[in-house]
Design an enzyme around this catalytic site. Sequence first.
Site, PDB file in Angstrom:
ATOM      1  N   ARG A  61      37.812  11.708  19.039  1.00  0.00           N
ATOM      2  CA  ARG A  61      37.818  11.439  20.585  1.00  0.00           C
ATOM      3  C   ARG A  61      37.673   9.938  21.051  1.00  0.00           C
ATOM      4  NH1 ARG A  61      37.939  17.082  19.696  1.00  0.00           N
ATOM      5  NH2 ARG A  61      36.160  17.690  19.124  1.00  0.00           N
ATOM      6  N   ASN A  80      32.217  11.844  10.602  1.00  0.00           N
ATOM      7  CA  ASN A  80      33.187  12.908   9.404  1.00  0.00           C
ATOM      8  C   ASN A  80      33.335  12.049   8.809  1.00  0.00           C
ATOM      9  OD1 ASN A  80      31.850  15.265  10.853  1.00  0.00           O
ATOM     10  ND2 ASN A  80      33.166  14.377  12.191  1.00  0.00           N
ATOM     11  N   GLU A 129      28.683  21.530  10.737  1.00  0.00           N
ATOM     12  CA  GLU A 129      30.070  21.378  10.819  1.00  0.00           C
ATOM     13  C   GLU A 129      30.824  21.542  10.247  1.00  0.00           C
ATOM     14  OE1 GLU A 129      31.113  18.628  14.354  1.00  0.00           O
ATOM     15  OE2 GLU A 129      30.772  20.574  15.654  1.00  0.00           O
ATOM     16  N   ARG A 164      23.118  28.348  19.189  1.00  0.00           N
ATOM     17  CA  ARG A 164      22.980  27.162  18.504  1.00  0.00           C
ATOM     18  C   ARG A 164      22.467  26.683  18.569  1.00  0.00           C
ATOM     19  NH1 ARG A 164      29.044  24.180  19.306  1.00  0.00           N
ATOM     20  NH2 ARG A 164      28.224  21.536  18.933  1.00  0.00           N
ATOM     21  N   LYS A 207      21.446  14.272  19.538  1.00  0.00           N
ATOM     22  CA  LYS A 207      22.156  14.116  20.334  1.00  0.00           C
ATOM     23  C   LYS A 207      21.068  14.473  21.822  1.00  0.00           C
ATOM     24  CE  LYS A 207      26.363  15.044  18.387  1.00  0.00           C
ATOM     25  NZ  LYS A 207      27.956  16.115  18.080  1.00  0.00           N
ATOM     26  N   ASP A 224      26.261  19.964  22.844  1.00  0.00           N
ATOM     27  CA  ASP A 224      26.908  19.045  22.044  1.00  0.00           C
ATOM     28  C   ASP A 224      27.619  17.977  23.727  1.00  0.00           C
ATOM     29  OD1 ASP A 224      28.358  17.340  20.551  1.00  0.00           O
ATOM     30  OD2 ASP A 224      30.409  18.691  20.642  1.00  0.00           O
ATOM     31  N   GLU A 267      21.158   9.761  21.089  1.00  0.00           N
ATOM     32  CA  GLU A 267      22.236   9.453  20.182  1.00  0.00           C
ATOM     33  C   GLU A 267      23.241  10.054  21.746  1.00  0.00           C
ATOM     34  OE1 GLU A 267      24.275  11.515  16.472  1.00  0.00           O
ATOM     35  OE2 GLU A 267      26.271  11.136  17.501  1.00  0.00           O
ATOM     36  N   GLU A 298      34.121  12.595  25.686  1.00  0.00           N
ATOM     37  CA  GLU A 298      34.719  13.583  25.162  1.00  0.00           C
ATOM     38  C   GLU A 298      34.813  14.967  25.821  1.00  0.00           C
ATOM     39  OE1 GLU A 298      33.329  15.214  21.052  1.00  0.00           O
ATOM     40  OE2 GLU A 298      33.905  17.364  21.733  1.00  0.00           O
ATOM     41  N   HIS A 321      30.068  24.348  27.874  1.00  0.00           N
ATOM     42  CA  HIS A 321      31.513  25.066  26.742  1.00  0.00           C
ATOM     43  C   HIS A 321      32.010  25.511  26.987  1.00  0.00           C
ATOM     44  CE1 HIS A 321      32.475  23.299  22.888  1.00  0.00           C
ATOM     45  NE2 HIS A 321      31.071  23.163  22.721  1.00  0.00           N
ATOM     46  N   TRP A 373      32.236  28.626  18.877  1.00  0.00           N
ATOM     47  CA  TRP A 373      32.798  27.765  19.701  1.00  0.00           C
ATOM     48  C   TRP A 373      34.032  28.350  21.098  1.00  0.00           C
ATOM     49  CZ3 TRP A 373      35.312  25.854  14.515  1.00  0.00           C
ATOM     50  CH2 TRP A 373      34.246  24.735  13.865  1.00  0.00           C
TER      51      TRP A 373
HETATM   52  C1  GCU Z   1      31.525  16.978  18.645  1.00  0.00           C
HETATM   53  C2  GCU Z   1      32.946  16.694  18.765  1.00  0.00           C
HETATM   54  C3  GCU Z   1      33.258  16.190  16.766  1.00  0.00           C
HETATM   55  C4  GCU Z   1      31.831  15.584  16.125  1.00  0.00           C
HETATM   56  C5  GCU Z   1      30.951  15.896  15.937  1.00  0.00           C
HETATM   57  C6  GCU Z   1      29.844  14.964  15.721  1.00  0.00           C
HETATM   58  O1  GCU Z   1      31.543  18.470  18.141  1.00  0.00           O
HETATM   59  O2  GCU Z   1      33.819  17.261  18.522  1.00  0.00           O
HETATM   60  O3  GCU Z   1      34.537  15.831  16.852  1.00  0.00           O
HETATM   61  O4  GCU Z   1      32.500  15.465  15.007  1.00  0.00           O
HETATM   62  O5  GCU Z   1      30.234  16.181  17.925  1.00  0.00           O
HETATM   63  O6  GCU Z   1      29.106  15.077  16.569  1.00  0.00           O
HETATM   64  O7  GCU Z   1      29.353  15.388  14.185  1.00  0.00           O
END
Ligand code: GCU
Length: 642
Positions: free
Chosen positions: A127, A169, A250, A294, A318, A323, A345, A351, A479, A502
Site C-alpha cells: 500500500r 505482514n 488475513e 466483519r 484501527k 478498514d 492506528e 490506500e 468498501h 471482500w
Molecule cells: C488492509 C490492507 C492490507 C493490510 C491490512 C492490515 O486490509 O489492504 O494490505 O495488510 O489492512 O492492516 O493488516
Amino acid sequence: FAEDGSQLWLRFPAKNGISADKIISKGNSPTLNIARKELSSHWQGQTVELRTENKDKNLKDGYRIVSTPEKIVISAGKEIGLLYGVYHILRLQQTKANLSHLNIIEKPSYDVRVLDHWDNLDGSIERGYAGRSLWKWEDLPGKISPRYEEYARANASVGINSVVLNNVNASPNMLREDYLKKVRVLADIFRPYGIKVYLSVNFSSPKVLGGLQNSDPLNKDVQKWWKNKAAEIYKLIPDFGGFLVKANSEGQPGPQDYGRTHADGANMMADALKPYNGIVMWRAFVYSPSKDDRAKQAYLEFVPLDGKFRDNVIIQIKNGPVDFQPREAFNPLFGALRKTSEMVEFQITQEYLGFSNHLVFLAPLFKETLESDTYSDGQGSTIAKITDGTLRPAKMTAISAVANIGEDTNWTGHHFAQANWYAFGRLAWNHQLSSEQIADEWIKMTFTDDQNFLNPVKEIMLSSREAAVDYMMPLGLHHIFAGGHHYGPEPWGDYKGGRPDWSPVYYHQADAQGVGFNRTKTGSNAVSQYFPPLNERYGNISTCPENLILWFHHVPWDYTMKDGKTLWDELCYTYDSGVKKVRGYQKIWDRMEPYIDEQRFADVQSKLKIQSRDAVWWKDACLLYFQTFSKKPIPYDIERPV
Ligand code: GCU
C-alpha cells in the site's frame, strides 16, 4: 533549495544562523549537537539558551520556552525535549510569529508516537504509493543513504519518536541476525533524533526461523526462543522499542493456530521484552471469513480477554472496525477494554483515498476519530481521552499511523501528502490542535505565507476529505473499491466462491428496496457493541447521523432525508457535489501559479486533473450501478454520466 519537494516543511533560512556565542548550552551529546547545529544553521533571532532541568521531568518529552527580545530559554527534562523546543522556535520563525515574549509549555499527548512502515525486505511497500522503500536492505549495514538521517530529522521536527520498520505482514527473516545488524545501523542514526526502532514480527518465527516444532506460545521452547531473540536484539540495540504483531488476521499465523488466545500470544512476547522495557503493540485488526459481520469481530475476540494482558502490551486498534475507509463509524472496541491499554492506528498512506493521486488532507479524519465520544464512562469519553490516559490511568499511551513515505524525491508522491505525515506527527504530539491550525502552519512552512495563497489553499485542504467521501462513498457507504488494489470503484464486485467479506456487494447490500448494511437489531446488531446512548442513536434510522446512515441501516430508495430529498436523490447530489468540489479545487489552484515555484505548481495541477477525472469515474460508476436497483432517474441538474 531545490523546489522538488525534497525539503518537506523544513525550509528554514539556509544561511546566516546565529553565531556560536549566542547559543548557550552545556554538555556534548549527539542530540544536543543536533540542536546546536539547527540553531547555528537556521536560527536568526536572539540568543538561545538550552537547559536540562530536573523540575521539567514531568513534561516527559516536553519543554518550556520563555523569551525576551534579547534571549530565549528552552528548558526540558530530557535532551530530546530541547531538540523539540528548537524545532518549535524554528517553526515560529518560519511562520513569522512574534518571538520576543514567548511563554510556552508543551507536553506530548502520547508517550509513544509511531510511524508504521509496511515495507518489505525486497524493497516493495504494501500500500505504498511513493516509490520503493527508503530502507536499502541490500546496501546495509555497509552503505548508508543520506535519507535515513533526513527522515529522522523530519520526524523529530514534529515529535515522532518511534518507527516500525517493516510490514505487519512480516517476514520471519526480519529477525535473522544479518537483518538485525542492518536494523542496528538505522537505530544508531535515529537515536540522536529521539527515535526508537520497533519491528513487526511474524508469529511463526520460532518455527520458520528457529526450526522449532511449532510456535505455540505455551511451548517452553518457543518462549525461550523469544527470550533469546530479545536478548540478541537488545545486545545490538539497547533501546529497541518492541514488537508490532498482526496475528490470526488475513491468513497470518497466530496463537489461535494452537488453540491459544491473543493474550497468550501477546504475553509470551511481552515477557521476553519486559526485562528491557520493550513493549508489544498487538493489533486488533482481526477478521476471518465468517457469516457474521466483519465489523464486529475485533470486539468479539478482544473484549473477553480484557485484563488478561501484561502491562507492556497495548492493543492497537484501527480507527474504524472495517478498514481505513474514507468514513467509518469509530471502532466500538475503544473504551470497551477497561483494564487493557488501547491505542489508535490510522492510515496516512492513502490506500482507500486515491493513492498519491488525490489531494486529501487527513487531519479532519484523524480529529473526527479522536474526538468521537464513546460514552464508555459517560458523556465526554472521547477516544482521545481513552487513549491518552486522561480518563483511565494508562500503563502506557501510544498512537500510530501507517506511513506514506517512500523513496520518491518528494517523499510522499503528492506534495500535499506531506501534510498528512506532518499532521499525524503534530496530532500525536498534541491532539487538541485544530485541523485549521495544522494546515495553516504546514502551508506557511512548505509553500508561502502569502494570504493570497494561504487562505484558498487552506480551504482546499480543510474540505478535501469530505470531498473525497462525497465522490467515493457518501452517507456511510464503504468498501465498494475495486478488488485488490483499492483504487477505483467496483460496487458490482461479487467474488462468488471467494471471500464474501471482500466483496463490495456484501458491504452495500443494494437491492430493489434500498441500499446499506443493516447493523441494527434486525440485522447484524453491530450497534449493540456501542455504549448507550450510541447503540440507540445509531440503531434508530431517524437519529442515526446521516453521514453514517448506510453504514448502519438498509435504507429504502425513497426514504426522506433531513433536507427533504429522497435517499436516491441525496446520493446523486452528494456524488455530484464531490465532483464539483474537486473541479473547484482545480480552478483555485490554477490561480495559485504566481505564488509558488513552477515545479510544484505543475505537479499539483496535474494531480488535480487525475483527481477530478477519478471523481467523475466514481460518481458515474456508482450512480449507474445503484440505478440498476433504484430504477430512478438521475436528477436533470446533475451532469450526465459520460
Ligand atoms: C488492509 C490492507 C492490507 C493490510 C491490512 C492490515 O486490509 O489492504 O494490505 O495488510 O489492512 O492492516 O493488516
